[in-house]
Design an enzyme around this catalytic site. Structure first.
Site, PDB file in Angstrom:
ATOM      1  N   ASP A  76       0.808  -1.226   0.000  1.00 34.00           N
ATOM      2  CA  ASP A  76       0.000   0.000   0.000  1.00 34.00           C
ATOM      3  C   ASP A  76       0.841   1.275   0.000  1.00 34.00           C
ATOM      4  OD1 ASP A  76       0.956  -0.447   2.586  1.00 34.00           O
ATOM      5  OD2 ASP A  76      -0.994  -1.042   3.358  1.00 34.00           O
ATOM      6  N   ASP A 145      -7.745  -3.077  14.289  1.00 31.69           N
ATOM      7  CA  ASP A 145      -9.120  -3.333  13.866  1.00 31.69           C
ATOM      8  C   ASP A 145      -9.220  -4.532  12.922  1.00 31.69           C
ATOM      9  OD1 ASP A 145      -7.870  -2.265  11.670  1.00 31.69           O
ATOM     10  OD2 ASP A 145      -9.221  -0.558  11.413  1.00 31.69           O
ATOM     11  N   GLU A 152      -9.579  -2.110   5.295  1.00 31.47           N
ATOM     12  CA  GLU A 152     -10.234  -1.830   6.572  1.00 31.47           C
ATOM     13  C   GLU A 152     -11.470  -2.708   6.750  1.00 31.47           C
ATOM     14  OE1 GLU A 152      -8.766  -0.065   8.639  1.00 31.47           O
ATOM     15  OE2 GLU A 152      -8.115   1.885   7.903  1.00 31.47           O
TER      16      GLU A 152
HETATM   17  C1  GLP Z   1      -0.684  -0.272   8.768  1.00 34.15           C
HETATM   18  C2  GLP Z   1      -0.286  -0.941   7.432  1.00 34.15           C
HETATM   19  C3  GLP Z   1      -0.333  -2.420   7.540  1.00 34.15           C
HETATM   20  C4  GLP Z   1       0.326  -2.797   8.852  1.00 34.15           C
HETATM   21  C5  GLP Z   1      -0.566  -2.437   9.985  1.00 34.15           C
HETATM   22  C6  GLP Z   1       0.069  -2.612  11.361  1.00 34.15           C
HETATM   23  O1  GLP Z   1      -1.759   0.584   8.673  1.00 34.15           O
HETATM   24  N1  GLP Z   1      -0.986  -0.519   6.259  1.00 34.15           N
HETATM   25  O2  GLP Z   1       0.316  -3.008   6.428  1.00 34.15           O
HETATM   26  O3  GLP Z   1       0.524  -4.173   8.904  1.00 34.15           O
HETATM   27  O4  GLP Z   1      -1.088  -1.145   9.824  1.00 34.15           O
HETATM   28  O5  GLP Z   1       1.029  -1.660  11.620  1.00 34.15           O
HETATM   29  P1  GLP Z   1       2.080  -1.760  12.805  1.00 34.15           P
HETATM   30  O6  GLP Z   1       2.999  -2.855  12.447  1.00 34.15           O
HETATM   31  O7  GLP Z   1       2.754  -0.411  12.824  1.00 34.15           O
HETATM   32  O8  GLP Z   1       1.319  -2.048  14.041  1.00 34.15           O
END
Ligand code: GLP
Length: 254
Positions: A76, A145, A152
């Site tokens: 993404d 979430d 989402e």
């Molecule tokens: C983000 C990313 C995800 C990621 C997730 C968890 O929004 N788009 O690819 O796995 O949220 O993030 P983190 O590892 O910082 O907890």
């Protein structure tokens, strides 16, 4: 060594902490490359990935891993940001990983958050992944979430690469990566259907704040309320969790 168990068809590996988890996932990638030099990896950003990239860099410094034939595609990117912006996900990848290993720039696939026509950009990205032969190994984190990539809650199992609106939880959780500006409202992400096309998937979660999402993804109903629950429809998923992230899951699988 870490012992693995299975919950239905999902392989579960519990590690002591995120550093051990980083070592484990890095060595998994290293083994993968021994069998297929020209692997195509689906990569993720976020806090969880930092120990993984740190361990891959370490292996590279010791000349124990070679990325010269590897192709990567990230999940993404924020709308409005790209390689030129220091808060972009692309820049996260450069500063945490790409700049330190021998991966060729032409082999790095990324959605362009500044593309004028996001629909066209998403189609182009899917074609590019297809052209590379598809993803061999998809690395995933999980949002509190239950989101994967930026899919989402509400994202369907058939969702494709597209523009999405970020939830308030996701924006709050990603705030630490934005020093001056606010977290963008929209992003481009590959869809659930694209993720499920990967030949193998590794989902990683560290910390207590992920334990609820992990438990719901594995023990709850398979539904778009928890997008990560769709991973149970895939035949080759490994879950790498530290003890805190696994706490609710273990309580419910005694
Ligand atoms: C983000 C990313 C995800 C990621 C997730 C968890 O929004 N788009 O690819 O796995 O949220 O993030 P983190 O590892 O910082 O907890």
């Amino acid at each position: 060594m870490h012992s693995a168990t299975f919950i239905d068809n999902i392989k579960l590996i519990i590690v002591k902490d995120k550093n051990k988890g980083g070592e484990l996932v890095a060595s998994l990638i290293q083994h993968f490359l021994k069998y297929k030099k020209k692997s195509v990896f689906g990569l993720a950003t976020g806090e969880t990935m930092i120990p993984i990239y740190a361990n891959l860099k370490k292996l590279y410094r010791k000349r124990r891993i070679n990325f010269s034939y590897v192709k990567t595609f990230n999940l993404d990117e924020y709308i409005g940001l790209n390689i030129n912006d220091k808060e972009s996900l692309r820049r996260f990848m450069d500063t945490n990983f790409f700049d330190y290993v021998n991966i060729r720039k032409v082999n790095i696939g990324f959605l362009d958050g500044k593309a004028k026509d996001s629909k066209k950009e998403c189609k182009k990205y899917e074609k590019k992944i297809e052209g590379a032969g598809g993803i061999d190994l998809q690395i995933l984190g999980i949002g509190r979430d239950g989101h994967i990539g930026f899919n989402e809650p509400g994202s369907s199992i058939k969702s494709k690469t597209r523009k999405v609106k970020l939830s308030a939880t996701t924006k709050k959780d990603n705030k630490s990566f934005f020093k001056l500006s606010k977290v963008p409202d929209y992003a481009l992400t590959i869809g659930i259907s694209n993720i499920l096309q990967a030949k193998q998937i590794v989902l990683i979660a560290f910390g207590k704040n992920k334990s609820k999402a992990i438990n719901l993804a594995i023990n709850g109903k398979i539904s778009n309320k928890i997008p990560a629950s769709f991973l149970r429809k895939h035949p080759n998923v490994t879950l790498v969790l530290d003890k805190s992230a696994a706490s609710q899951l273990l309580k419910n699988n005694k």
